[in-house]
Scaffold this motif. Structure first.
Motif: not given
Length: 217
Positions: A101-117
């Motif tokens: 499935a397209s898990d948009r929440e997981a993608i958002r979580t990954a991008l947020r953690r990348l933003e945090e370094g």
């Protein structure tokens, strides 16, 4: 969210440290006679997408253990329901993604953690392969890299599929090795052609690492 700024990697939490040194390190060093190669190639600051093959339930905690910085990684939601494995990988920084499935929440979580370094780990195939190789890579890692501007770091988990593969009920004391390759630049754009090209580059890099001769004991 592409940015060239090198955000410092967040320090590991106390729980992360306890789980790593009390459980994962003895498992890797003693039971699996684990060895590491190429750790000097790991960028120690800034966002990083770690891409790896996937042959075992052991891969998430071992991947988090091996690199010299914390790794927050995607893992299929079913893993979090397994006794011992579920709490272990959650403590090591994993977050669930629904397979198929397209898990948009997981993608958002990954991008947020990348933003945090953070270094964010992705298993290229998305599911375990009995061969331990990358066979049918998905585009998620390349897309995260394109959207964040983070480089990709290929990592090969050698023999974990023999230590605790898809059809095994219990782990076996098979010697494993974790090998790191040269970082790969983000895709030139989010176009399908560029995502496909970068994904193929990651697949080739990981499978080439798997084929290297083992380190001498």
């Amino acid at each position: 969210m592409a940015s060239s700024a090198l955000v410092p990697s967040p320090p590991p939490s106390p729980t992360y440290r306890v789980v790593k040194w009390a459980f994962v390190t003895p498992l890797f060093r003693l039971f699996l006679r684990g060895r590491c190669r190429g750790m000097e190639l790991v960028p120690l600051s800034g966002p990083l997408v770690v891409v790896a093959n996937h042959g075992s339930h052991l891969d998430p905690p071992l991947l988090g253990h091996a690199l010299p910085r914390p790794v927050s990684f995607m893992a299929k939601a079913e893993l979090f329901k397994i006794p011992v494995i579920g709490p272990l990988i959650r403590a090591m920084g994993a977050y669930p993604v629904s397979r198929g499935a397209s898990d948009r929440e997981a993608i958002r979580t990954a991008l947020r953690r990348l933003e945090e370094g953070w270094a964010t780990g992705v298993f290229l195939d998305g599911t375990r392969k009995a061969s331990g190789r990358v066979e049918a890579p998905q585009l998620g890692a390349a897309l995260l890299s394109a959207r964040s501007g983070a480089p990709l770091l290929p990592v090969a988990l050698v023999n974990t599929h023999r230590a605790f593969g898809p059809k095994q009920r219990w782990p076996r004391p098979v010697a494993v090795e974790i090998r790191v390759g040269q970082p790969i630049a983000p895709p030139a754009s989010r176009s399908r052609a560029d995502l496909d090209a970068t994904t193929a580059q990651c697949q080739q890099a990981i499978n080439a690492l798997l084929e290297h001769p083992a380190s001498p004991l």
